[in-house]
Each structure stands twice: as C-alpha cells, then as structure tokens.
Design a protein around this motif. Structure first.
Motif, PDB file in Angstrom:
ATOM      1  N   HIS A   1      80.317  21.895  21.847  1.00 49.91           N
ATOM      2  CA  HIS A   1      78.929  21.446  21.790  1.00 49.91           C
ATOM      3  C   HIS A   1      77.961  22.417  22.469  1.00 49.91           C
ATOM      4  CE1 HIS A   1      80.617  17.076  21.400  1.00 49.91           C
ATOM      5  NE2 HIS A   1      80.810  17.818  20.323  1.00 49.91           N
ATOM      6  N   MET A   2      78.484  23.533  22.951  1.00 50.57           N
ATOM      7  CA  MET A   2      77.633  24.553  23.550  1.00 50.57           C
ATOM      8  C   MET A   2      77.541  25.757  22.622  1.00 50.57           C
ATOM      9  SD  MET A   2      78.614  24.827  27.582  1.00 50.57           S
ATOM     10  CE  MET A   2      80.352  25.134  27.281  1.00 50.57           C
ATOM     11  N   LYS A   3      76.458  26.524  22.769  1.00 52.72           N
ATOM     12  CA  LYS A   3      76.375  27.803  22.090  1.00 52.72           C
ATOM     13  C   LYS A   3      77.161  28.814  22.919  1.00 52.72           C
ATOM     14  CE  LYS A   3      71.762  26.953  20.175  1.00 52.72           C
ATOM     15  NZ  LYS A   3      70.344  27.391  20.205  1.00 52.72           N
ATOM     16  N   ALA A   4      78.347  29.142  22.474  1.00 52.78           N
ATOM     17  CA  ALA A   4      79.211  30.073  23.193  1.00 52.78           C
ATOM     18  C   ALA A   4      80.027  30.857  22.180  1.00 52.78           C
ATOM     19  CB  ALA A   4      80.124  29.321  24.163  1.00 52.78           C
ATOM     20  N   PRO A   5      79.385  31.797  21.458  1.00 52.15           N
ATOM     21  CA  PRO A   5      80.080  32.548  20.405  1.00 52.15           C
ATOM     22  C   PRO A   5      81.316  33.264  20.923  1.00 52.15           C
ATOM     23  CG  PRO A   5      77.706  32.949  20.342  1.00 52.15           C
ATOM     24  CD  PRO A   5      77.983  32.212  21.606  1.00 52.15           C
ATOM     25  N   GLY A   6      82.438  33.033  20.261  1.00 56.08           N
ATOM     26  CA  GLY A   6      83.675  33.714  20.619  1.00 56.08           C
ATOM     27  C   GLY A   6      84.419  33.129  21.793  1.00 56.08           C
ATOM     28  N   ALA A   7      83.866  32.093  22.463  1.00 50.06           N
ATOM     29  CA  ALA A   7      84.542  31.511  23.622  1.00 50.06           C
ATOM     30  C   ALA A   7      85.762  30.714  23.183  1.00 50.06           C
ATOM     31  CB  ALA A   7      83.588  30.613  24.402  1.00 50.06           C
ATOM     32  N   SER A   8      86.791  30.732  23.997  1.00 48.32           N
ATOM     33  CA  SER A   8      88.024  30.019  23.695  1.00 48.32           C
ATOM     34  C   SER A   8      88.472  29.245  24.924  1.00 48.32           C
ATOM     35  CB  SER A   8      89.123  31.002  23.287  1.00 48.32           C
ATOM     36  OG  SER A   8      89.439  31.861  24.372  1.00 48.32           O
ATOM     37  N   GLU A   9      89.433  28.343  24.726  1.00 50.68           N
ATOM     38  CA  GLU A   9      89.946  27.570  25.859  1.00 50.68           C
ATOM     39  C   GLU A   9      90.668  28.478  26.853  1.00 50.68           C
ATOM     40  OE1 GLU A   9      92.041  24.018  25.084  1.00 50.68           O
ATOM     41  OE2 GLU A   9      90.556  23.213  23.687  1.00 50.68           O
ATOM     42  N   LYS A  10      91.188  29.612  26.383  1.00 50.34           N
ATOM     43  CA  LYS A  10      91.825  30.569  27.283  1.00 50.34           C
ATOM     44  C   LYS A  10      90.801  31.115  28.273  1.00 50.34           C
ATOM     45  CE  LYS A  10      94.861  34.613  27.262  1.00 50.34           C
ATOM     46  NZ  LYS A  10      95.547  35.622  26.421  1.00 50.34           N
ATOM     47  N   MET A  11      89.588  31.329  27.794  1.00 53.90           N
ATOM     48  CA  MET A  11      88.514  31.773  28.678  1.00 53.90           C
ATOM     49  C   MET A  11      88.172  30.707  29.701  1.00 53.90           C
ATOM     50  SD  MET A  11      85.779  33.821  26.278  1.00 53.90           S
ATOM     51  CE  MET A  11      84.573  33.751  27.601  1.00 53.90           C
ATOM     52  N   LEU A  12      88.242  29.448  29.294  1.00 56.66           N
ATOM     53  CA  LEU A  12      87.931  28.357  30.217  1.00 56.66           C
ATOM     54  C   LEU A  12      88.897  28.352  31.387  1.00 56.66           C
ATOM     55  CD1 LEU A  12      87.090  25.387  27.819  1.00 56.66           C
ATOM     56  CD2 LEU A  12      85.698  27.331  28.487  1.00 56.66           C
TER      57      LEU A  12
ATOM     58  N   HIS B   1      72.993  39.199  25.418  1.00 52.63           N
ATOM     59  CA  HIS B   1      73.878  38.042  25.619  1.00 52.63           C
ATOM     60  C   HIS B   1      73.274  36.809  24.971  1.00 52.63           C
ATOM     61  CE1 HIS B   1      76.825  35.487  27.696  1.00 52.63           C
ATOM     62  NE2 HIS B   1      75.845  34.623  27.768  1.00 52.63           N
ATOM     63  N   GLN B   2      74.122  36.058  24.307  1.00 55.52           N
ATOM     64  CA  GLN B   2      73.699  34.813  23.673  1.00 55.52           C
ATOM     65  C   GLN B   2      74.614  33.683  24.134  1.00 55.52           C
ATOM     66  OE1 GLN B   2      71.034  34.350  21.837  1.00 55.52           O
ATOM     67  NE2 GLN B   2      70.454  36.509  21.707  1.00 55.52           N
ATOM     68  N   GLY B   3      74.028  32.528  24.369  1.00 55.87           N
ATOM     69  CA  GLY B   3      74.825  31.343  24.671  1.00 55.87           C
ATOM     70  C   GLY B   3      75.222  31.220  26.128  1.00 55.87           C
ATOM     71  N   ALA B   4      76.227  30.357  26.372  1.00 55.69           N
ATOM     72  CA  ALA B   4      76.701  30.088  27.727  1.00 55.69           C
ATOM     73  C   ALA B   4      77.398  31.314  28.311  1.00 55.69           C
ATOM     74  CB  ALA B   4      77.658  28.895  27.712  1.00 55.69           C
ATOM     75  N   ALA B   5      77.460  31.368  29.644  1.00 54.41           N
ATOM     76  CA  ALA B   5      78.128  32.469  30.347  1.00 54.41           C
ATOM     77  C   ALA B   5      79.268  31.906  31.182  1.00 54.41           C
ATOM     78  CB  ALA B   5      77.134  33.220  31.222  1.00 54.41           C
ATOM     79  N   PHE B   6      80.438  32.548  31.097  1.00 54.29           N
ATOM     80  CA  PHE B   6      81.636  32.126  31.822  1.00 54.29           C
ATOM     81  C   PHE B   6      81.940  33.207  32.862  1.00 54.29           C
ATOM     82  CE2 PHE B   6      81.588  30.408  27.591  1.00 54.29           C
ATOM     83  CZ  PHE B   6      81.917  29.073  27.773  1.00 54.29           C
ATOM     84  N   TRP B   7      81.813  32.840  34.130  1.00 55.79           N
ATOM     85  CA  TRP B   7      81.818  33.827  35.199  1.00 55.79           C
ATOM     86  C   TRP B   7      83.182  33.962  35.868  1.00 55.79           C
ATOM     87  CZ3 TRP B   7      77.319  36.389  35.166  1.00 55.79           C
ATOM     88  CH2 TRP B   7      76.217  35.740  34.620  1.00 55.79           C
TER      89      TRP B   7
END
Length: 397
Positions: free
Chosen positions: A179-190, A271-277
């Motif tokens: 439900h977030m704009k996070a192009p290319g993000a995966s659960e592995k990134m989480l 950068h577009q969308g959410a950021a995972f730090w």
C-alpha cells in the motif's frame, strides 16, 4: 536372563524418558524466553505500576488508546486519548483498548480532561481533579484502531494471510508494503532495514531525499540495471566516492550551505517513494547550522537523536528483561537437579499448564482482562492442592 533383559530394557526406557524430559524442560524455558523477549520489545522499560503523567512527555513508552472512555474517538480524532501501561492495567481494566506500541514524546492522558470531567485517574489521587489536556501530544488514526493508507484495523479480521507492517519513523503510522509507493521494494529489504520513512513523509520532507544514498536500494529490472541479483543493495559510501556529485536542481535553487561544514550529500539519483534505511543512518545526518535549521523547519529534529529510535527503545526493554530473566534462573535451577527431579518438575509443569488453560477459559468467554490478582488466586489454589491432606490418625490394633 529374561528378567535381566527386561530390567535392562526398562532401565533404557527410563534413560530415554529422562533425556526426553530434560529436552522438553529446556524447550519450555526457551519458549518462556521467546515470550519474555517479545514482551520486552513491545513494552520496553515501561513501568507497569506507576502512571507516567508526573514525568511529563516520555521519549518513548508503551501506550494504549481507550475506546471505552472515548467512544467518540472512533469517528473524531480530536476525541482520542492515550494512556500509559500502568493506567491500562489499573484505571482501564476490562475496557476496549487499542495497543499503540510506542509513540514519541507523549504524556499520559489518563488524569486529563481528554478522558472526561468525571473520570479520575486512580494512580494520581494527589491531583486536584482532571488536569488540562496535553496540548503537545500528537494523535493519528492508530488511536482509532486504524492503520496504513487502507485504514484497516490490525489484526484485520478480513485478511486470511499474515500481515507484515512497518512503522514510519516520522508520522509513526504503520503500513503494509503493497500500500506504499516503494518501487522495487521487497520483503527481503524489510528484513534488512533498520527504519522506514513512508512515501507520504518523504514527499513532505524532500530534503531527506539527499540522504537516500544511505538507504537500501531496490533491485532494478534487468533491462534497467546491469547489477546481478546479488548486487541489489548498493554500498552508498562506495558509490558516493566512485561517482562525481550530481545535483537534481540548479545550484541557485539549492540551499546555500558551507562547503567546509556541511556533510549533507547531493542525491545520487532521483528517489521516489518510501525510503528503507540501514543501521545507524541517523549518525550520518548533517548537523551544520543550515541543516539544523531545515530539521527544525520541518519539525523532524528527533531524527538527529539516535536514542529516539524504536530499536533503542527495544534494547532498553531487552536489557531490563535480561536483569530479571526467568530463563536464566530456570537454566540454573535445571542444572542443579537430577533427572528424576527433572521428570517431577516437567510433570508438575504440565499439570499446572492444563489447570491454567482451564482457568483462563472463563476470562476469555466473558471477555475479561486477567489481572495480577486473578493470577495470584490461581497460584494460591495450586498451592492448596499440593498440600498433603491430613486426616485423623489411624492406629492398627
């Protein structure tokens, strides 16, 4: 010979039973440790006995929203209120509570007019009536029991699959990844990220995009990226050194910062969308005068404080749990008794477990909260059962 073999077999069975019981007891202790760790992570170092109102805004603490005392909060965010852990136990027992995990710089609302002019906080009898509302407190839809851009409860009764949610470090709402704009993000990134800033907050605080070289980089489709499947996470520091600085905006539109003092990087790419730090990304944020003014202007100075993070909050709780760990106490006790005593212990444990389940069923059926007093009643009954009954003496004639 037959009797000897039978005795040997019986002895072997006993040894196997003893070994199995020993393993089972360790499993019990390890399961207890898992529950302790989860409890510590959620509650941190929150005090379960004393209301935190007198301490003012707490950097982070376990909080609950009471929908029984604030029924209008379901439709009106201005009517919401949050209470600390101790008040959730003592003042709001058997109420409909929404677990909020933790919020930043929040002061307990229980003794205030947010809970009404009649409601009195039983943990603050010294106060002269309800206190004024805590104007500095911030409330979001979580206090109404709603989360994410989908505005659904958690756990969602309509979902049949496991829900994976992340909390935004800025707005402190919780989001589903799809439900977030996070192009290319995966659960592995989480799993790899330390903190997340949602796409909405990144749009509001665009200067944070300059730091996205510190964030985990999503894997790009093969036609757009030469990186292999194992090269999806970019080493930001290495890339920043290898590539010349690039700017997205004309120099005239960028803040005038001192080249000698400012450590704010130029963005590597748009950068577009959410950021995972990544871990410790906050330590790389620039604190020169110009950048400090930006953090203050956008009211995100807390990002410069490493102790503000939920990770640090959990670590405080884990440290407290280690100091009072029943797992360590149990392992020491287990190592000090022989196998026969271990069998007796696990037998008594299983008996207690079945009794406790039956006891708690009544509370579940009546939708009642289990209090420390209820647990004390249960264990007092168990102790009474274990006492040998003493009847009238009998003499043989």
């Amino acid at each position: 010979m037959s009797d000897m073999n039978s005795a040997t077999d019986a002895e072997g069975d006993e040894v196997n039973t003893l070994e199995q019981s020993t393993i089972t007891m360790v499993d019990v202790l390890e399961q207890e440790k898992e529950m302790e760790d989860e409890y510590a992570a959620v509650l941190g170092a929150s005090d379960e006995k004393a209301c935190t109102y007198a301490k003012g805004p707490i950097q982070r603490q376990a909080l609950y929203s009471c929908l029984t005392c604030c029924p209008e909060a379901r439709t009106d965010l201005a009517k919401c209120a949050g209470v600390c852990l101790a008040c959730s136990y003592r003042c709001h027992e058997n109420h409909e509570l929404v677990e909020l995990y933790t919020k930043r710089n929040f002061r307990c609302d229980c003794p205030t007019l947010r809970l009404g002019a009649v409601k009195r906080c039983c943990l603050n009898p010294q106060l002269d009536g309800p206190q004024p509302p805590n104007d500095a407190n911030l409330y979001n839809q979580n206090f109404q029991g709603l989360y994410c851009q989908c505005k659904r409860p958690y756990p969602d009764p309509e979902r049949t699959t496991e829900e994976v949610m992340l909390q935004c470090v800025v707005c402190e709402d919780w989001y589903h990844l799809p439900h977030m704009k996070a192009p290319g993000a995966s659960e592995k990134m989480l799993d790899a990220c330390s903190e997340m800033i949602c796409d909405t907050c990144m749009d509001k605080h665009q200067f944070l995009r300059d730091y996205t070289g510190l964030a985990l980089q999503p894997v790009q489709p093969e036609k757009e990226s030469k990186a292999g499947p194992d090269e999806g996470q970019v080493d930001a520091a290495a890339e920043a050194e290898a590539k010349p600085a690039q700017t997205e905006e004309p120099a005239s539109k960028r803040p005038k910062l001192s080249a000698e003092d400012c450590r704010r990087p130029n963005p590597i790419k748009k950068h577009q969308g959410a950021a995972f730090w990544t871990n410790d990304w906050r330590k790389s944020l620039c604190q020169c005068a110009e950048c400090l003014a930006l953090f203050k202007e956008f009211a995100v100075e807390f990002l410069l404080d490493a102790d503000d993070s939920a990770k640090t909050y959990e670590e405080r709780g884990m440290k407290r749990a280690e100091e009072n760990s029943s797992y360590e106490q149990g392992m020491r006790a287990l190592s000090s008794i022989d196998r026969t005593q271990q069998i007796d212990a696990i037998t008594q444990y299983n008996h207690m477990t079945h009794k406790l389940k039956d006891y708690l069923k009544g509370f579940a059926l009546q939708d009642k909260v289990v209090t420390p007093e209820d647990i004390n009643v249960f264990f007092n009954r168990m102790r009474d059962e274990s006492k040998p009954s003493v009847g009238q003496p009998h003499f043989c004639r």
